[in-house]
Design a protein around this motif. Structure first.
Motif, PDB file in Angstrom:
ATOM      1  N   ASN A   1       0.828  -1.198   0.000  1.00 25.44           N
ATOM      2  CA  ASN A   1       0.000   0.000   0.000  1.00 25.44           C
ATOM      3  C   ASN A   1       0.862   1.247   0.000  1.00 25.44           C
ATOM      4  OD1 ASN A   1      -2.321  -1.503   0.099  1.00 25.44           O
ATOM      5  ND2 ASN A   1      -2.486  -1.413   2.318  1.00 25.44           N
TER       6      ASN A   1
ATOM      7  N   GLU B   1     -17.203  10.817   8.975  1.00 23.70           N
ATOM      8  CA  GLU B   1     -15.813  11.083   8.592  1.00 23.70           C
ATOM      9  C   GLU B   1     -15.599  12.562   8.301  1.00 23.70           C
ATOM     10  OE1 GLU B   1     -15.275   8.313   5.388  1.00 23.70           O
ATOM     11  OE2 GLU B   1     -14.712   6.674   6.755  1.00 23.70           O
TER      12      GLU B   1
ATOM     13  N   ASN C   1      -3.410  12.142   4.582  1.00 24.49           N
ATOM     14  CA  ASN C   1      -4.771  11.688   4.833  1.00 24.49           C
ATOM     15  C   ASN C   1      -4.950  11.429   6.326  1.00 24.49           C
ATOM     16  OD1 ASN C   1      -7.250  10.466   4.981  1.00 24.49           O
ATOM     17  ND2 ASN C   1      -6.836   8.908   3.448  1.00 24.49           N
TER      18      ASN C   1
ATOM     19  N   THR D   1     -12.335   4.160  16.477  1.00 22.58           N
ATOM     20  CA  THR D   1     -11.496   5.228  17.024  1.00 22.58           C
ATOM     21  C   THR D   1     -12.065   6.598  16.681  1.00 22.58           C
ATOM     22  OG1 THR D   1      -9.524   3.850  16.871  1.00 22.58           O
ATOM     23  CG2 THR D   1      -9.170   6.224  16.982  1.00 22.58           C
TER      24      THR D   1
ATOM     25  N   GLU E   1       1.952   4.983   0.916  1.00 23.07           N
ATOM     26  CA  GLU E   1       1.785   5.799   2.117  1.00 23.07           C
ATOM     27  C   GLU E   1       0.805   6.930   1.837  1.00 23.07           C
ATOM     28  OE1 GLU E   1       3.126   5.463   5.256  1.00 23.07           O
ATOM     29  OE2 GLU E   1       3.822   3.526   4.536  1.00 23.07           O
ATOM     30  N   GLN E   2       0.076   7.342   2.855  1.00 27.67           N
ATOM     31  CA  GLN E   2      -0.877   8.442   2.737  1.00 27.67           C
ATOM     32  C   GLN E   2      -0.604   9.460   3.836  1.00 27.67           C
ATOM     33  OE1 GLN E   2      -4.956   7.251   2.438  1.00 27.67           O
ATOM     34  NE2 GLN E   2      -4.482   5.516   1.136  1.00 27.67           N
TER      35      GLN E   2
ATOM     36  N   HIS F   1      -6.249   7.960   7.417  1.00 28.60           N
ATOM     37  CA  HIS F   1      -5.431   6.766   7.165  1.00 28.60           C
ATOM     38  C   HIS F   1      -4.979   6.149   8.487  1.00 28.60           C
ATOM     39  CE1 HIS F   1      -2.855   4.051   4.990  1.00 28.60           C
ATOM     40  NE2 HIS F   1      -1.854   4.367   5.781  1.00 28.60           N
ATOM     41  N   GLY F   2      -5.271   4.877   8.648  1.00 30.64           N
ATOM     42  CA  GLY F   2      -4.859   4.160   9.848  1.00 30.64           C
ATOM     43  C   GLY F   2      -5.818   4.287  11.015  1.00 30.64           C
ATOM     44  N   LYS F   3      -6.884   5.064  10.862  1.00 30.30           N
ATOM     45  CA  LYS F   3      -7.869   5.234  11.930  1.00 30.30           C
ATOM     46  C   LYS F   3      -9.020   4.275  11.697  1.00 30.30           C
ATOM     47  CE  LYS F   3      -6.509   9.163  13.993  1.00 30.30           C
ATOM     48  NZ  LYS F   3      -6.471   9.493  15.376  1.00 30.30           N
ATOM     49  N   THR F   4      -9.405   3.559  12.728  1.00 25.86           N
ATOM     50  CA  THR F   4     -10.577   2.699  12.604  1.00 25.86           C
ATOM     51  C   THR F   4     -11.829   3.547  12.815  1.00 25.86           C
ATOM     52  OG1 THR F   4     -10.665   2.147  14.952  1.00 25.86           O
ATOM     53  CG2 THR F   4      -9.312   0.713  13.528  1.00 25.86           C
TER      54      THR F   4
END
Length: 74
Positions: A2, A64, A8, A17, A4-5, A11-14
């Motif tokens: 993947n 979001e 953003n 969360t 990298e972002q 990115h990486g947040k559920t």
């Protein structure tokens, strides 16, 4: 692999969360005002809200977008 972002903030947040941070920042009542869905306004819980948001793309998008606005205000 993947890409990298770095620009953003989602990115990486559920979703869990994101929702927990929104509830902590706004509270359920104000969150229900900004995103008018039953799982925020009537007997709110993280579990029921996540279930609804995972099945409902338009509501997830609103959550979001609200999260991004919250990050700008911090």
């Amino acid at each position: 692999m993947n890409p990298e972002q770095p620009n953003n903030p989602l990115h990486g947040k559920t979703l869990e969360t994101i929702l927990n941070e929104l509830v902590e920042y706004y509270g359920w009542e104000q969150l229900g005002y900004y995103v008018n869905i039953n799982s925020f306004n009537y007997d709110p819980s993280i579990k029921s809200s996540l279930k609804f948001l995972r099945k409902t793309p338009w509501a997830r998008k609103k959550v979001e977008d609200l999260y991004l606005r919250m990050l700008e205000r911090r």
